[in-house]
Design an enzyme around this catalytic site. Sequence first.
Site, mmCIF file in Angstrom:
data_model
loop_
_atom_site.group_PDB
_atom_site.id
_atom_site.type_symbol
_atom_site.label_atom_id
_atom_site.label_comp_id
_atom_site.label_asym_id
_atom_site.label_seq_id
_atom_site.Cartn_x
_atom_site.Cartn_y
_atom_site.Cartn_z
ATOM 1 C CE LYS A 11 3.159 -2.423 10.756
ATOM 2 N NZ LYS A 11 4.456 -1.869 11.117
ATOM 3 N NE ARG A 22 -2.011 -5.356 5.727
ATOM 4 C CZ ARG A 22 -1.065 -4.532 5.303
ATOM 5 N NH1 ARG A 22 0.211 -4.831 5.495
ATOM 6 N NH2 ARG A 22 -1.382 -3.401 4.701
ATOM 7 C CG ASN A 32 0.222 4.720 13.665
ATOM 8 O OD1 ASN A 32 -0.537 5.565 13.204
ATOM 9 N ND2 ASN A 32 0.965 3.951 12.892
ATOM 10 C CB THR A 85 8.324 -3.567 10.010
ATOM 11 O OG1 THR A 85 7.393 -2.467 10.073
ATOM 12 C CG2 THR A 85 9.546 -3.148 9.216
ATOM 13 C CG HIS A 123 -3.799 8.257 15.427
ATOM 14 N ND1 HIS A 123 -4.062 9.564 15.741
ATOM 15 C CD2 HIS A 123 -2.944 8.292 14.367
ATOM 16 C CE1 HIS A 123 -3.406 10.362 14.919
ATOM 17 N NE2 HIS A 123 -2.719 9.615 14.073
ATOM 18 C CE1 TYR A 148 -4.365 -1.388 0.303
ATOM 19 C CE2 TYR A 148 -3.065 -3.158 1.274
ATOM 20 C CZ TYR A 148 -4.246 -2.709 0.704
ATOM 21 O OH TYR A 148 -5.298 -3.571 0.530
ATOM 22 C CB CYS A 206 -0.716 1.594 11.012
ATOM 23 S SG CYS A 206 -0.091 1.805 9.338
#
Length: 421
Positions: A272, A334, A215, A86, A218, A10, A269
């Site tokens: 993980k 995912r 992240n 990753t 968020h 992506y 995102c």
Amino acid sequence: MKIAILGLGYVGCTAAGCIASQGHHVLGIDVSAGKVETLNAGRSPVYEPGLDDLISKARAEGRLEAVTEIGDKLDDADIAIVCVGTPSGVDGAHNMSFIVQVTRAIAASIKPDRAQPLTVVYRSTMRPGTTEQMILPIFRTALGDACDRLVELVYNPEFLREATAIEDYFNPPKIVLGTIDGTPSEKMVALHEGIEAPIFHVGIREAEITKFVDNTWHAVKVAFANEVGRVCQNLDISARQVHQIFVSDTKLNISPYYTRPGGPFGGSCLPKDVRALQHIAADTGAQTHLVDSLLRSNDAHKHHQFLQVTQGLEPGARVLLVGLSFKADTDDLRESPAVDMARKLLDAGYALDVYDPQLKPESLVGQNLGYAYAILPTIDGLLVDKATAESGDYAVVVATNRLIKDLSLGNKRVVDVSAIA
């Protein structure tokens, strides 16, 4: 400039289309022959609104091509951008195997007689210190004393949201360019010319931690909003009105984004990067109890929503799930909360259909493919078309995103898990 992009997922595909549209020549490199063939045919290997048009135009104008091996393709490249995955490892830390492999391949391809250094840019999310402690030693081992003359290392985190990635690329909230000594990278400044956003020229570690901080914040906002939403729902309080009051305070409560009580967080995102920050905190002796609670809180919210959906349902009832990807206008499954909802419904014995027109199992690739079939191996037999979704005799329709607006469902019972009213 000639820009090589290693990893056509992506992030890589979006970068390829956007950078080529700016007039640069882009070379995509990926070990997947299928992705390379698709891109060379003028199509995007991943679904992102508007990306096919950018790639098709760039191919037609001779500014974009893709290969499966580096070979000598970096000899005349100005910048190489690493966008490989990753994914989470078993202990929550990022699995860095793809980073190591691609770094070794880049280092092996660099010739000692380069006139200018190759600017190697990492956009993959990775632990602070990775560039200095893992990537730089690989280059120094391969190139010796000439390393500093042949390579410029930059960390440039991306802030792309799937389904709005092209808009986000050209209108980012900020541009972060990290270098070993914190001095500006002239090539990266040139690459971002014409994009209006604050630019931060920082040290490499400050740049590396940026994505974790963003992240995780968020994720904090989503989990906090949903915990409040559950309390409100259980006490017969309007979570919608409480949310309106909360986000009206833009001075102290910052902004309304990610604070609306509704769906759990998911995607490639947030989960993980939360796990990775947990690992970093534990490894360094920090105490991050709120961060440690985020994934448990998110899982609790997933189960709470499952109970709301199935309340009063007869055993074996027929259920329609609208939207399986983690958000509308993407085919990314995912860690999608909707996939977990589907699994829970099937495990509980309900007859499940899924409507998600962007999702085509035969087009899933890489980690997306592996996750989809590991968690939901019957996915091929669950998908239905619009006519079936609208005409089916369903006891309940579960809406996970705005796709529900595309359907005419009459008087069917709809439970919208994307928002708590």
